[in-house]
Enzyme design. Structure first.
Site, short mmCIF file in Angstrom:
data_model
loop_
_atom_site.label_atom_id
_atom_site.label_comp_id
_atom_site.label_asym_id
_atom_site.label_seq_id
_atom_site.Cartn_x
_atom_site.Cartn_y
_atom_site.Cartn_z
N GLY A 14 0.83 -1.20 0.00
CA GLY A 14 0.00 0.00 0.00
C GLY A 14 0.87 1.26 0.00
N ARG A 75 1.43 -5.08 -5.87
CA ARG A 75 1.40 -6.32 -5.09
C ARG A 75 1.81 -7.42 -6.07
NH1 ARG A 75 -2.66 -3.32 -1.96
NH2 ARG A 75 -1.67 -3.20 0.07
N ASP A 106 3.88 -4.30 6.50
CA ASP A 106 4.11 -5.62 7.07
C ASP A 106 4.40 -6.69 5.99
OD1 ASP A 106 3.75 -7.02 9.70
OD2 ASP A 106 2.41 -8.20 8.42
N THR A 129 3.75 2.89 5.86
CA THR A 129 2.34 2.48 5.94
C THR A 129 1.56 3.46 6.79
OG1 THR A 129 0.81 0.84 6.88
CG2 THR A 129 3.03 0.84 7.77
N ASP A 131 -0.93 2.69 8.47
CA ASP A 131 -1.57 1.96 9.57
C ASP A 131 -0.84 2.05 10.91
OD1 ASP A 131 -3.24 1.17 7.57
OD2 ASP A 131 -2.39 -0.82 7.34
N ASP A 133 1.24 0.01 12.08
CA ASP A 133 1.10 -1.30 12.74
C ASP A 133 2.41 -2.09 12.79
OD1 ASP A 133 1.23 -1.71 10.03
OD2 ASP A 133 -0.40 -3.15 9.94
N ARG A 175 -6.26 -1.82 9.03
CA ARG A 175 -5.97 -3.24 8.83
C ARG A 175 -5.60 -3.94 10.14
NH1 ARG A 175 -1.56 -5.07 4.54
NH2 ARG A 175 -0.37 -3.87 6.02
P1 ADP Z 1 2.08 -4.11 2.70
O1 ADP Z 1 3.54 -4.06 2.49
O2 ADP Z 1 1.45 -2.76 2.56
O3 ADP Z 1 1.72 -4.83 3.97
P2 ADP Z 1 1.16 -6.45 1.14
O4 ADP Z 1 0.80 -7.24 2.33
O5 ADP Z 1 0.21 -6.42 0.00
O6 ADP Z 1 1.43 -4.90 1.48
O7 ADP Z 1 2.57 -6.98 0.61
C1 ADP Z 1 3.20 -6.37 -0.49
C2 ADP Z 1 3.98 -7.38 -1.27
O8 ADP Z 1 5.00 -7.96 -0.45
C3 ADP Z 1 3.20 -8.58 -1.79
O9 ADP Z 1 2.48 -8.30 -2.96
C4 ADP Z 1 4.32 -9.57 -2.06
O10 ADP Z 1 4.98 -9.28 -3.26
C5 ADP Z 1 5.28 -9.27 -0.89
N1 ADP Z 1 5.01 -10.24 0.18
C6 ADP Z 1 4.08 -10.18 1.15
N2 ADP Z 1 4.09 -11.29 1.93
C7 ADP Z 1 5.06 -12.08 1.42
C8 ADP Z 1 5.59 -13.38 1.75
N3 ADP Z 1 5.10 -14.09 2.78
N4 ADP Z 1 6.61 -13.87 0.99
C9 ADP Z 1 7.11 -13.15 -0.02
N5 ADP Z 1 6.65 -11.95 -0.39
C10 ADP Z 1 5.65 -11.41 0.30
#
Ligand code: ADP
Length: 326
Positions: A14, A75, A106, A129, A131, A133, A175
């Site tokens: 995000g 993503r 996260d 972020t 959030d 968090d 979230r």
């Molecule tokens: P944020 O960073 O805002 O929490 P997301 O949870 O959508 O956003 O995660 C962003 C990107 O990070 C995902 O689209 C993916 O490419 C990578 N990612 C998230 N979790 C994993 C994981 N367990 N293993 C590998 N890459 C991950």
């Protein structure tokens, strides 16, 4: 001293206001130390598809005041597979990148941690972020701006709430974290915040009604953190209609407007300090850490701590809100 000659930088997940200020800070402080910087577009996807451009100081001119991220964000499901990460590693080698700075939430830092461990590759993360968090840092880049946006919106909604004597549920992002809802409620003089952190302890809606809110007031505003645990504002409004008919209840979901806008001074300064600190950390051979801020001091938080631990809400804030909303 480390052998890092080229740092790659990406924003992922995000978007958050202040990401551009962070990109600028990483780029300029790396170049200041004689390190080449490569901008990776669209998060981990750009690592896999090799959407990478060398950044000079001019590439980051005039962006400190801009919301969003000039590097774009995405993503990327492929990065969650070993095959996808191998492709990313091949591109990194091909581009001559020796270390990465990942700006994201996260999920992005979870991906960074897995990749860093798998390939023994130096990565430093920045908490980007709205959030707030991530554990181990008092605030995250974008949180203050989002809080201010929420404050402005709620102030406007209060005009209508007061004129019509209504109960408003205003859903804010988070979230699974109640920081925006709780501090947003304090900042706007709202009657209550319904947050996931205490949802299992008390029925916050029942408590709100039983405490007789609105008896002495002609309108009420309640900030609700979007979360499956709270159920969100719509579900709570449905509950009010069923269980407490007689309340004229309305819902506003602030949605994506909370993510946008020019970053506040707080977020610009935080992002600038954290971006510079990320380069320092890499030069000190740190890896697998997120840059955090605690009591106005830069700290290094191991990814394992920043990601895994739930950041607790400050109970003093809850009490303050309760006392001030009588
Ligand atoms: P944020 O960073 O805002 O929490 P997301 O949870 O959508 O956003 O995660 C962003 C990107 O990070 C995902 O689209 C993916 O490419 C990578 N990612 C998230 N979790 C994993 C994981 N367990 N293993 C590998 N890459 C991950």
């Amino acid at each position: 001293m480390t052998q890092i000659k080229c740092i790659g930088i990406l924003t992922s997940g995000g978007d958050a206001p202040g990401m551009n200020a962070a990109i600028r800070a990483v780029t300029r402080s790396a170049i200041y130390s004689g390190i080449t910087v490569k901008g990776i577009y669209r998060g981990y996807r750009g690592l896999i598809t090799d959407e990478i451009v060398e950044f000079k100081t001019q590439n980051v001119s005039n962006i400190i005041q801009m919301g969003g991220t000039i590097l774009k964000t995405a993503r990327c499901k492929e990065f969650q597979t070993p095959e996808g990460r191998q492709l990313a590693y091949d591109v990194i080698k091909h581009e001559g990148i020796d270390a990465l700075v990942v700006i994201g939430g996260d999920g992005s830092l979870t991906g960074a941690r897995i990749f860093a461990t798998e390939f023994n590759f130096p990565i430093v993360g920045l908490p980007g972020t709205i959030d707030n968090d991530l554990f181990g840092t008092d605030t995250t880049i974008g949180y203050d701006t989002a809080l201010n946006t929420i404050m402005e919106c709620v102030d406007k909604i209060r005009d209508t709430a007061t004129s019509h004597e209504r109960l408003f549920f205003i859903e804010v992002m988070g979230r699974d974290a109640g920081f925006l809802a709780l501090n947003g409620a304090i900042a706007t003089g709202a009657e209550a915040a319904i947050i996931p952190e205490i949802s299992t302890e008390v029925d916050q809606l029942a408590e709100l009604i039983q405490n007789g809110f609105r008896k002495s007031k002609n309108s009420s505003i309640v900030l609700v953190a979007e979360s499956p645990i709270t159920g969100g504002a719509m579900a709570l409004a449905e509950r009010v209609k069923k269980e407490y008919p007689g309340y004229d209840v309305r819902v506003t979901i602030l949605g994506h407007l909370q993510r946008g806008g020019s970053p506040t001074a707080h977020d610009r300064i935080l992002a600038s300090r954290m971006g510079a600190a990320a380069v320092d950390a890499l030069l000190e051979d740190q890896r697998n850490v997120m840059i955090g801020i605690r009591n106005d001091e830069i700290v290094y938080v191991p990814f394992s701590k920043a990601i895994k631990n739930d950041k607790p809400i400050n109970r003093e804030l809850l009490n303050t809100l309760r006392r001030l909303s009588i």
